[in-house]
Design a protein around this motif. Structure first.
Motif, PDB file in Angstrom:
ATOM      1  N   ILE A 133      48.583  37.505  38.751  1.00  7.44           N
ATOM      2  CA  ILE A 133      47.797  38.745  38.767  1.00  7.44           C
ATOM      3  C   ILE A 133      48.498  39.812  39.612  1.00  7.44           C
ATOM      4  CG2 ILE A 133      45.603  39.754  39.470  1.00  7.44           C
ATOM      5  CD1 ILE A 133      44.345  37.000  38.881  1.00  7.44           C
ATOM      6  N   ALA A 134      49.148  39.388  40.687  1.00  6.94           N
ATOM      7  CA  ALA A 134      49.817  40.349  41.571  1.00  6.94           C
ATOM      8  C   ALA A 134      50.990  41.044  40.903  1.00  6.94           C
ATOM      9  CB  ALA A 134      50.285  39.648  42.850  1.00  6.94           C
ATOM     10  N   THR A 135      51.493  40.452  39.819  1.00  3.34           N
ATOM     11  CA  THR A 135      52.647  41.053  39.131  1.00  3.34           C
ATOM     12  C   THR A 135      52.268  41.548  37.735  1.00  3.34           C
ATOM     13  OG1 THR A 135      53.301  38.845  38.348  1.00  3.34           O
ATOM     14  CG2 THR A 135      54.309  39.641  40.391  1.00  3.34           C
ATOM     15  N   SER A 136      51.003  41.894  37.551  1.00  8.23           N
ATOM     16  CA  SER A 136      50.521  42.319  36.226  1.00  8.23           C
ATOM     17  C   SER A 136      50.335  43.826  36.137  1.00  8.23           C
ATOM     18  CB  SER A 136      49.207  41.602  35.905  1.00  8.23           C
ATOM     19  OG  SER A 136      48.216  41.909  36.871  1.00  8.23           O
ATOM     20  N   ALA A 137      51.095  44.571  36.913  1.00  8.68           N
ATOM     21  CA  ALA A 137      50.890  46.019  36.973  1.00  8.68           C
ATOM     22  C   ALA A 137      51.110  46.709  35.629  1.00  8.68           C
ATOM     23  CB  ALA A 137      51.818  46.628  38.033  1.00  8.68           C
ATOM     24  N   GLU A 138      51.996  46.156  34.799  1.00  8.51           N
ATOM     25  CA  GLU A 138      52.298  46.835  33.535  1.00  8.51           C
ATOM     26  C   GLU A 138      51.245  46.596  32.462  1.00  8.51           C
ATOM     27  OE1 GLU A 138      54.616  42.901  33.230  1.00  8.51           O
ATOM     28  OE2 GLU A 138      53.834  44.261  34.764  1.00  8.51           O
TER      29      GLU A 138
ATOM     30  N   ALA B  90      39.963  47.812  36.250  1.00  8.90           N
ATOM     31  CA  ALA B  90      39.051  47.339  37.291  1.00  8.90           C
ATOM     32  C   ALA B  90      39.045  45.815  37.365  1.00  8.90           C
ATOM     33  CB  ALA B  90      37.636  47.855  37.027  1.00  8.90           C
ATOM     34  N   SER B  91      39.161  45.158  36.200  1.00  9.25           N
ATOM     35  CA  SER B  91      39.153  43.694  36.192  1.00  9.25           C
ATOM     36  C   SER B  91      40.382  43.128  36.899  1.00  9.25           C
ATOM     37  CB  SER B  91      39.086  43.177  34.756  1.00  9.25           C
ATOM     38  OG  SER B  91      40.286  43.436  34.059  1.00  9.25           O
ATOM     39  N   VAL B  92      41.539  43.746  36.683  1.00 11.64           N
ATOM     40  CA  VAL B  92      42.767  43.275  37.329  1.00 11.64           C
ATOM     41  C   VAL B  92      42.699  43.504  38.835  1.00 11.64           C
ATOM     42  CG1 VAL B  92      45.250  43.654  37.536  1.00 11.64           C
ATOM     43  CG2 VAL B  92      44.183  43.565  35.280  1.00 11.64           C
ATOM     44  N   PHE B  93      42.202  44.662  39.263  1.00  5.77           N
ATOM     45  CA  PHE B  93      42.108  44.943  40.693  1.00  5.77           C
ATOM     46  C   PHE B  93      41.112  43.995  41.372  1.00  5.77           C
ATOM     47  CE2 PHE B  93      43.437  49.621  39.957  1.00  5.77           C
ATOM     48  CZ  PHE B  93      44.769  49.228  39.941  1.00  5.77           C
ATOM     49  N   THR B  94      39.990  43.721  40.690  1.00  5.08           N
ATOM     50  CA  THR B  94      39.008  42.790  41.252  1.00  5.08           C
ATOM     51  C   THR B  94      39.570  41.373  41.318  1.00  5.08           C
ATOM     52  OG1 THR B  94      37.229  44.131  40.296  1.00  5.08           O
ATOM     53  CG2 THR B  94      36.650  41.926  41.057  1.00  5.08           C
ATOM     54  N   ALA B  95      40.250  40.965  40.256  1.00  6.47           N
ATOM     55  CA  ALA B  95      40.857  39.634  40.233  1.00  6.47           C
ATOM     56  C   ALA B  95      41.907  39.498  41.323  1.00  6.47           C
ATOM     57  CB  ALA B  95      41.473  39.364  38.863  1.00  6.47           C
ATOM     58  N   GLN B  96      42.670  40.557  41.585  1.00  5.21           N
ATOM     59  CA  GLN B  96      43.679  40.527  42.640  1.00  5.21           C
ATOM     60  C   GLN B  96      43.016  40.343  44.003  1.00  5.21           C
ATOM     61  OE1 GLN B  96      46.663  40.198  43.173  1.00  5.21           O
ATOM     62  NE2 GLN B  96      47.280  41.238  45.046  1.00  5.21           N
ATOM     63  N   THR B  97      41.908  41.036  44.244  1.00  2.15           N
ATOM     64  CA  THR B  97      41.212  40.914  45.527  1.00  2.15           C
ATOM     65  C   THR B  97      40.686  39.508  45.737  1.00  2.15           C
ATOM     66  OG1 THR B  97      40.534  43.235  45.369  1.00  2.15           O
ATOM     67  CG2 THR B  97      39.356  41.859  46.948  1.00  2.15           C
TER      68      THR B  97
ATOM     69  N   GLU C  24      52.504  52.996  40.726  1.00  2.00           N
ATOM     70  CA  GLU C  24      51.210  53.222  41.372  1.00  2.00           C
ATOM     71  C   GLU C  24      50.343  51.969  41.309  1.00  2.00           C
ATOM     72  OE1 GLU C  24      49.379  56.582  39.559  1.00  2.00           O
ATOM     73  OE2 GLU C  24      50.859  58.026  40.322  1.00  2.00           O
ATOM     74  N   ASN C  25      50.360  51.302  40.167  1.00  2.00           N
ATOM     75  CA  ASN C  25      49.573  50.076  40.037  1.00  2.00           C
ATOM     76  C   ASN C  25      50.053  48.995  40.997  1.00  2.00           C
ATOM     77  OD1 ASN C  25      48.072  51.251  37.995  1.00  2.00           O
ATOM     78  ND2 ASN C  25      49.315  50.379  36.355  1.00  2.00           N
ATOM     79  N   THR C  26      51.372  48.909  41.172  1.00  2.00           N
ATOM     80  CA  THR C  26      51.920  47.910  42.082  1.00  2.00           C
ATOM     81  C   THR C  26      51.490  48.181  43.513  1.00  2.00           C
ATOM     82  OG1 THR C  26      53.852  47.600  40.644  1.00  2.00           O
ATOM     83  CG2 THR C  26      54.055  46.856  42.927  1.00  2.00           C
ATOM     84  N   VAL C  27      51.516  49.462  43.905  1.00  2.00           N
ATOM     85  CA  VAL C  27      51.079  49.831  45.258  1.00  2.00           C
ATOM     86  C   VAL C  27      49.598  49.502  45.460  1.00  2.00           C
ATOM     87  CG1 VAL C  27      50.688  51.757  46.832  1.00  2.00           C
ATOM     88  CG2 VAL C  27      52.841  51.603  45.568  1.00  2.00           C
ATOM     89  N   LEU C  28      48.775  49.805  44.454  1.00  2.00           N
ATOM     90  CA  LEU C  28      47.345  49.522  44.556  1.00  2.00           C
ATOM     91  C   LEU C  28      47.079  48.025  44.648  1.00  2.00           C
ATOM     92  CD1 LEU C  28      45.882  52.096  42.002  1.00  2.00           C
ATOM     93  CD2 LEU C  28      45.637  52.140  44.490  1.00  2.00           C
ATOM     94  N   LEU C  29      47.807  47.237  43.875  1.00  2.00           N
ATOM     95  CA  LEU C  29      47.637  45.787  43.944  1.00  2.00           C
ATOM     96  C   LEU C  29      48.021  45.242  45.320  1.00  2.00           C
ATOM     97  CD1 LEU C  29      49.026  44.763  40.438  1.00  2.00           C
ATOM     98  CD2 LEU C  29      46.671  44.523  41.223  1.00  2.00           C
ATOM     99  N   ALA C  30      49.031  45.863  45.929  1.00  2.00           N
ATOM    100  CA  ALA C  30      49.429  45.432  47.276  1.00  2.00           C
ATOM    101  C   ALA C  30      48.414  45.853  48.326  1.00  2.00           C
ATOM    102  CB  ALA C  30      50.807  46.017  47.615  1.00  2.00           C
ATOM    103  N   VAL C  31      47.865  47.066  48.185  1.00  2.00           N
ATOM    104  CA  VAL C  31      46.883  47.557  49.155  1.00  2.00           C
ATOM    105  C   VAL C  31      45.606  46.711  49.127  1.00  2.00           C
ATOM    106  CG1 VAL C  31      45.358  49.505  49.680  1.00  2.00           C
ATOM    107  CG2 VAL C  31      47.774  49.908  49.176  1.00  2.00           C
ATOM    108  N   LEU C  32      45.282  46.147  47.970  1.00  2.00           N
ATOM    109  CA  LEU C  32      44.070  45.343  47.845  1.00  2.00           C
ATOM    110  C   LEU C  32      44.121  44.062  48.677  1.00  2.00           C
ATOM    111  CD1 LEU C  32      43.316  45.722  44.034  1.00  2.00           C
ATOM    112  CD2 LEU C  32      41.980  46.626  45.934  1.00  2.00           C
ATOM    113  N   GLU C  33      45.295  43.734  49.209  1.00  2.00           N
ATOM    114  CA  GLU C  33      45.400  42.574  50.097  1.00  2.00           C
ATOM    115  C   GLU C  33      44.572  42.780  51.363  1.00  2.00           C
ATOM    116  OE1 GLU C  33      47.864  39.879  49.978  1.00  2.00           O
ATOM    117  OE2 GLU C  33      48.792  40.389  48.057  1.00  2.00           O
ATOM    118  N   PHE C  34      44.399  44.022  51.792  1.00  2.00           N
ATOM    119  CA  PHE C  34      43.656  44.289  53.033  1.00  2.00           C
ATOM    120  C   PHE C  34      42.163  44.006  52.884  1.00  2.00           C
ATOM    121  CE2 PHE C  34      47.554  46.799  53.492  1.00  2.00           C
ATOM    122  CZ  PHE C  34      47.961  46.400  54.758  1.00  2.00           C
ATOM    123  N   PRO C  35      41.475  44.557  51.878  1.00  2.00           N
ATOM    124  CA  PRO C  35      40.059  44.177  51.720  1.00  2.00           C
ATOM    125  C   PRO C  35      39.882  42.703  51.404  1.00  2.00           C
ATOM    126  CG  PRO C  35      40.802  45.513  49.855  1.00  2.00           C
ATOM    127  CD  PRO C  35      41.869  45.591  50.904  1.00  2.00           C
ATOM    128  N   ALA C  36      40.899  42.090  50.789  1.00  2.00           N
ATOM    129  CA  ALA C  36      40.804  40.652  50.505  1.00  2.00           C
ATOM    130  C   ALA C  36      40.707  39.843  51.789  1.00  2.00           C
ATOM    131  CB  ALA C  36      42.012  40.200  49.692  1.00  2.00           C
TER     132      ALA C  36
END
Length: 230
Positions: free
Chosen positions: A31-36, A94-101, A44-56
Motif C-alpha cells: 500500500i505504501a508504494t501504490s501512489a500511481e 481515500a481508501s488507499v490513504f486510510t489503508a496506509q494509516t 504528491e501521493n507519495t509524500v501524502l502516504l509518507a505523512v500518514l505515518e504520523f497519525p498512524a
C-alpha cells in the motif's frame, strides 16, 4: 531456539507469527508504494502516504492499550482496500490513504506484540526470525505490484486479503495486555498452551483480557514453576 520449537504447539505458534508478519509486511509495503494507482501526481501521493505515518503512530498509542487494537487495524486495512473497488477517484484515493494509516499502525503493533509475547531469553532471536519472514512478505508485495499494470484492483485486493487473514489469526494468539512479559521458555509455553486450549485470546475485550491475565498469572502451574508467588 531449539527449545522454542521443541513441541508441535510451539512450532505451530512460530509458523503463525511468521505468517502474520509476512501478511502485515506485504500489506504495508504494498500500500505504501501504490501512489500511481490513485490518480494525480505520483510525487504528491507519495509524500501524502509518507505523512500518514504520523497519525498512524497516534493510533498505535491508543490501540496498543486495547488488545483488540491490532485486529481492528488489520481489518480496517482490509476494509479500506475493498473500497478501492469503487471507481470514483475520490473514494479510491481515500481508501488507499486510510489503508496506509491502518497498515502502518498494524505494522507497529505487531512489532510491539512480538517483543511482548516471547520470553526474555529468546526475544532477540525470535524478533529476528519473524521480522525476516516479514521481508518475504515485502518482496511478495513488490511482485504483486506487477499485476497493477493490468488492473490496480488486483494487488489492492491481495494486500487487503493478507491483512484480513492476519487480523483473523491474531485473535488466536496469547493475551499480553496487562501482563508481564514471560521470563522463561517454560512460562511462554504454558501461556501458549492455555491460549490454544481456551480457543484464543486476541479477540477478547479489555476487561476480559485483564481477567484472563490475572487468572493466568495466579494459575497453579505458574506457582509450581516458580513464576509467581502463591
Amino acid at each position: 531456539m531449539a527449545e522454542l520449537c521443541g513441541t508441535k504447539l510451539l512450532c505451530v505458534f512460530l509458523c503463525i507469527m511468521c505468517a502474520m508478519w509476512m501478511a502485515v509486511c506485504c500489506a504495508y509495503y504494498g500500500i505504501a508504494t501504490s501512489a500511481e494507482y490513485i490518480g494525480g501526481s505520483v510525487y504528491e501521493n507519495t509524500v501524502l502516504l509518507a505523512v500518514l505515518e504520523f497519525p498512524a503512530q497516534a493510533l498505535v498509542m491508543y490501540s496498543s492499550k486495547n488488545y483488540g487494537g491490532c485486529m481492528a487495524m488489520l481489518l480496517g486495512t482490509a476494509a479500506s482496500c475493498v473500497l478501492f473497488l469503487f471507481k470514483h477517484p475520490t473514494i479510491a484515493k481515500a481508501s488507499v490513504f486510510t489503508a496506509q494509516t491502518f497498515g502502518c499502525a498494524s505494522m507497529s503493533i505487531v512489532y510491539l506484540y512480538t517483543a511482548e509475547v516471547y520470553p526474555t531469553e529468546a526475544r532477540s532471536a525470535m524478533m529476528g526470525i519473524t521480522s525476516a519472514a516479514g521481508r518475504f512478505g515485502s518482496m511478495l508485495a513488490m511482485q504483486l505490484r506487477n499485476y497493477g499494470n493490468r488492473n490496480p484492483a488486483i494487488p489492492m485486493m491481495c494486500w487487503g486479503l493478507g491483512a484480513c487473514v492476519a487480523g483473523a489469526v491474531f485473535r488466536y494468539l496469547p493475551v499480553t495486555d496487562g501482563m508481564a512479559a514471560p521470563e522463561s521458555i517454560d512460562e511462554f509455553a504454558h501461556r501458549a498452551q492455555r491460549t490454544f486450549n481456551g480457543g484464543g485470546g486476541g479477540g477478547v475485550g479489555a476487561a476480559s483480557a485483564a481477567a484472563a491475565a490475572s487468572q493466568l498469572l495466579r494459575s497453579p502451574v505458574d506457582v509450581e514453576l516458580g513464576l509467581v508467588k502463591s
